[in-house]
Design an enzyme around this catalytic site. Structure first.
Site, PDB file in Angstrom:
ATOM      1  N   ASN A 104       0.864  -1.177   0.000  1.00 48.11           N
ATOM      2  CA  ASN A 104       0.000   0.000   0.000  1.00 48.11           C
ATOM      3  C   ASN A 104       0.903   1.231   0.000  1.00 48.11           C
ATOM      4  O   ASN A 104       1.538   1.530   1.006  1.00 48.11           O
ATOM      5  CB  ASN A 104      -0.888  -0.032   1.261  1.00 48.11           C
ATOM      6  CG  ASN A 104      -1.711   1.235   1.416  1.00 48.11           C
ATOM      7  OD1 ASN A 104      -1.817   2.044   0.495  1.00 48.11           O
ATOM      8  ND2 ASN A 104      -2.287   1.412   2.603  1.00 48.11           N
TER       9      ASN A 104
ATOM     10  N   LYS B  66       0.074   4.325  -0.319  1.00 41.16           N
ATOM     11  CA  LYS B  66      -0.543   5.511   0.301  1.00 41.16           C
ATOM     12  C   LYS B  66      -0.311   6.766  -0.577  1.00 41.16           C
ATOM     13  O   LYS B  66      -0.237   6.655  -1.793  1.00 41.16           O
ATOM     14  CB  LYS B  66      -0.018   5.702   1.725  1.00 41.16           C
ATOM     15  CG  LYS B  66      -0.109   4.410   2.545  1.00 41.16           C
ATOM     16  CD  LYS B  66       0.184   4.594   3.997  1.00 41.16           C
ATOM     17  CE  LYS B  66       0.146   3.245   4.693  1.00 41.16           C
ATOM     18  NZ  LYS B  66       0.295   3.343   6.128  1.00 41.16           N
TER      19      LYS B  66
ATOM     20  N   HIS C 116      -9.107   0.795   5.096  1.00 40.58           N
ATOM     21  CA  HIS C 116      -7.802   0.977   5.741  1.00 40.58           C
ATOM     22  C   HIS C 116      -7.974   1.876   6.970  1.00 40.58           C
ATOM     23  O   HIS C 116      -8.790   2.797   6.970  1.00 40.58           O
ATOM     24  CB  HIS C 116      -6.800   1.594   4.761  1.00 40.58           C
ATOM     25  CG  HIS C 116      -5.410   1.592   5.298  1.00 40.58           C
ATOM     26  ND1 HIS C 116      -4.950   2.571   6.143  1.00 40.58           N
ATOM     27  CD2 HIS C 116      -4.396   0.696   5.165  1.00 40.58           C
ATOM     28  CE1 HIS C 116      -3.699   2.285   6.488  1.00 40.58           C
ATOM     29  NE2 HIS C 116      -3.339   1.155   5.914  1.00 40.58           N
TER      30      HIS C 116
ATOM     31  N   GLU D 223      -6.395   4.293   8.062  1.00 41.72           N
ATOM     32  CA  GLU D 223      -6.270   5.742   7.830  1.00 41.72           C
ATOM     33  C   GLU D 223      -7.557   6.308   7.233  1.00 41.72           C
ATOM     34  O   GLU D 223      -7.917   7.458   7.485  1.00 41.72           O
ATOM     35  CB  GLU D 223      -5.062   6.022   6.914  1.00 41.72           C
ATOM     36  CG  GLU D 223      -3.760   5.852   7.675  1.00 41.72           C
ATOM     37  CD  GLU D 223      -2.608   5.311   6.861  1.00 41.72           C
ATOM     38  OE1 GLU D 223      -2.629   5.399   5.622  1.00 41.72           O
ATOM     39  OE2 GLU D 223      -1.668   4.772   7.476  1.00 41.72           O
TER      40      GLU D 223
ATOM     41  N   GLU E 298      -5.169  -5.727  10.414  1.00 42.15           N
ATOM     42  CA  GLU E 298      -4.117  -4.741  10.668  1.00 42.15           C
ATOM     43  C   GLU E 298      -4.350  -4.074  12.027  1.00 42.15           C
ATOM     44  O   GLU E 298      -5.116  -3.108  12.117  1.00 42.15           O
ATOM     45  CB  GLU E 298      -4.116  -3.673   9.577  1.00 42.15           C
ATOM     46  CG  GLU E 298      -3.859  -4.206   8.190  1.00 42.15           C
ATOM     47  CD  GLU E 298      -3.312  -3.124   7.280  1.00 42.15           C
ATOM     48  OE1 GLU E 298      -2.189  -3.291   6.796  1.00 42.15           O
ATOM     49  OE2 GLU E 298      -3.976  -2.098   7.094  1.00 42.15           O
TER      50      GLU E 298
ATOM     51  N   GLY F   4       2.704   1.478  10.844  1.00 43.15           N
ATOM     52  CA  GLY F   4       3.623   2.610  10.725  1.00 43.15           C
ATOM     53  C   GLY F   4       4.340   2.949  12.023  1.00 43.15           C
ATOM     54  O   GLY F   4       4.968   3.996  12.137  1.00 43.15           O
TER      55      GLY F   4
ATOM     56  N   SER G  70       3.772  -2.944  10.208  1.00 47.46           N
ATOM     57  CA  SER G  70       5.235  -2.945  10.381  1.00 47.46           C
ATOM     58  C   SER G  70       5.911  -4.245   9.958  1.00 47.46           C
ATOM     59  O   SER G  70       6.878  -4.686  10.600  1.00 47.46           O
ATOM     60  CB  SER G  70       5.615  -2.578  11.822  1.00 47.46           C
ATOM     61  OG  SER G  70       5.176  -1.273  12.113  1.00 47.46           O
TER      62      SER G  70
HETATM   63  C1  PEP Z   1      -0.471  -0.223   6.276  1.00 46.79           C
HETATM   64  O1  PEP Z   1      -0.547   0.998   6.206  1.00 46.79           O
HETATM   65  O2  PEP Z   1      -1.374  -0.934   5.822  1.00 46.79           O
HETATM   66  C2  PEP Z   1       0.700  -0.797   6.911  1.00 46.79           C
HETATM   67  C3  PEP Z   1       0.678  -2.066   7.238  1.00 46.79           C
HETATM   68  O3  PEP Z   1       1.758   0.053   7.121  1.00 46.79           O
HETATM   69  P1  PEP Z   1       3.203  -0.336   7.701  1.00 46.79           P
HETATM   70  O4  PEP Z   1       3.637  -1.586   7.022  1.00 46.79           O
HETATM   71  O5  PEP Z   1       4.055   0.842   7.396  1.00 46.79           O
HETATM   72  O6  PEP Z   1       3.017  -0.544   9.179  1.00 46.79           O
END
Ligand code: PEP
Length: 252
Positions: free
Chosen positions: A9, A11, A97, A99, A169, A175, A215
């Site tokens: 992703n 973003k 997601h 966000e 997630e 993040g 992460s």
């Molecule tokens: C995400 O935004 O879906 C995500 C998993 O981000 P990150 O891998 O940076 O934690």
């Protein structure tokens, strides 16, 4: 059918030339991998979808959308519809997601509308969900995840699940550099399968791909992906670097 999937992703990152060079780097590093039962997915920004599709024509990489609007068309300034996505060759969309939920106030009701609209338009859906840190700390994480699935997906009929990919997630791991342990991921993924089995049946529960996101890095990917109920990952930060993302793909 249950599949191994690694999805990046991107973003709101990468302009047109950065998108092209990241794809070029990825194409180069995964070219020799057999990836027979593995899907590799990238989700660039709306404006770069068409050029990303062009750049991945001869590769294994699939280009998907990060979001879409639930309506067919109309006065929704700044939004993009399912029809618009399918018209340029998009086959899959990410919905829900964290966000989108936290920054753009997308509720379960709205997400249910988006999922329905995506499926009606033959768009496979990667549905994201997961608990906040406070839910995890209070031990309420299983209830939260069950509620999110009930509110958005459990109204679907069994057939619709053929076009659903789940992405668990935990928000506290996105993040932040803090990953759920492989055991925590496995525990939640097994729980998710168990509630799908209760709501539908074993066949649906065993057929759905459940990705872990939060992460994931080259250093931890292999251990997370080795867990029985983890079918791959949704990757944010580490998918913006060709070497890191391809190392994660190799870990599956
Ligand atoms: C995400 O935004 O879906 C995500 C998993 O981000 P990150 O891998 O940076 O934690």
């Amino acid at each position: 059918m249950r599949q191994k999937i690694v999805a990046g992703n991107w973003k709101m990152n990468n302009d047109k030339s950065e998108t092209k060079s990241l794809i070029k780097g990825l194409n180069k590093s995964i070219k020799k991998l057999s990836l027979e039962n593995t899907r590799v997915i990238i989700a660039p920004s709306f404006v770069n979808l068409a050029s990303a599709i062009k750049k991945t024509k001869k590769s294994k990489i699939e280009v998907v959308s990060q979001n879409m609007h639930q309506s067919k068309s109309g006065a929704f300034t700044g939004e993009v519809s399912a029809d618009m996505l399918t018209s340029i060759g998009i086959k899959t969309v990410i919905i829900g997601h964290s966000e989108r939920r936290s920054i753009f106030n997308e509720t379960d009701n709205l997400l249910a509308e988006k999922v329905n609209s995506a499926l009606e338009n033959d768009l496979e859906t990667i549905f994201c969900f997961g608990e906040l840190l406070e839910d995890r700390k209070s031990g309420n994480h299983f209830n939260i995840v069950e509620e999110q699935l009930k509110n958005v997906l459990f109204q679907l009929d069994e057939i619709a699940w053929e076009n659903i990919i789940l992405a668990y997630e935990p928000v506290w791991a996105i993040g932040t550099g803090e990953t759920a342990s492989p055991e925590q991921a496995q525990e939640m993924h097994a729980f998710i399968r168990s509630i799908i089995e209760k709501q539908y049946n074993k066949k649906v529960a065993n057929a759905v791909s459940i990705l872990y996101g939060g992460s994931v890095k080259p250093a931890n990917a292999k251990e997370i992906f080795s867990k029985e109920d983890v079918d791959g990952g949704l990757i944010g930060g580490a998918s913006l670097n060709a070497a890191d993302f391809s190392a994660i793909i190799k870990a599956i």
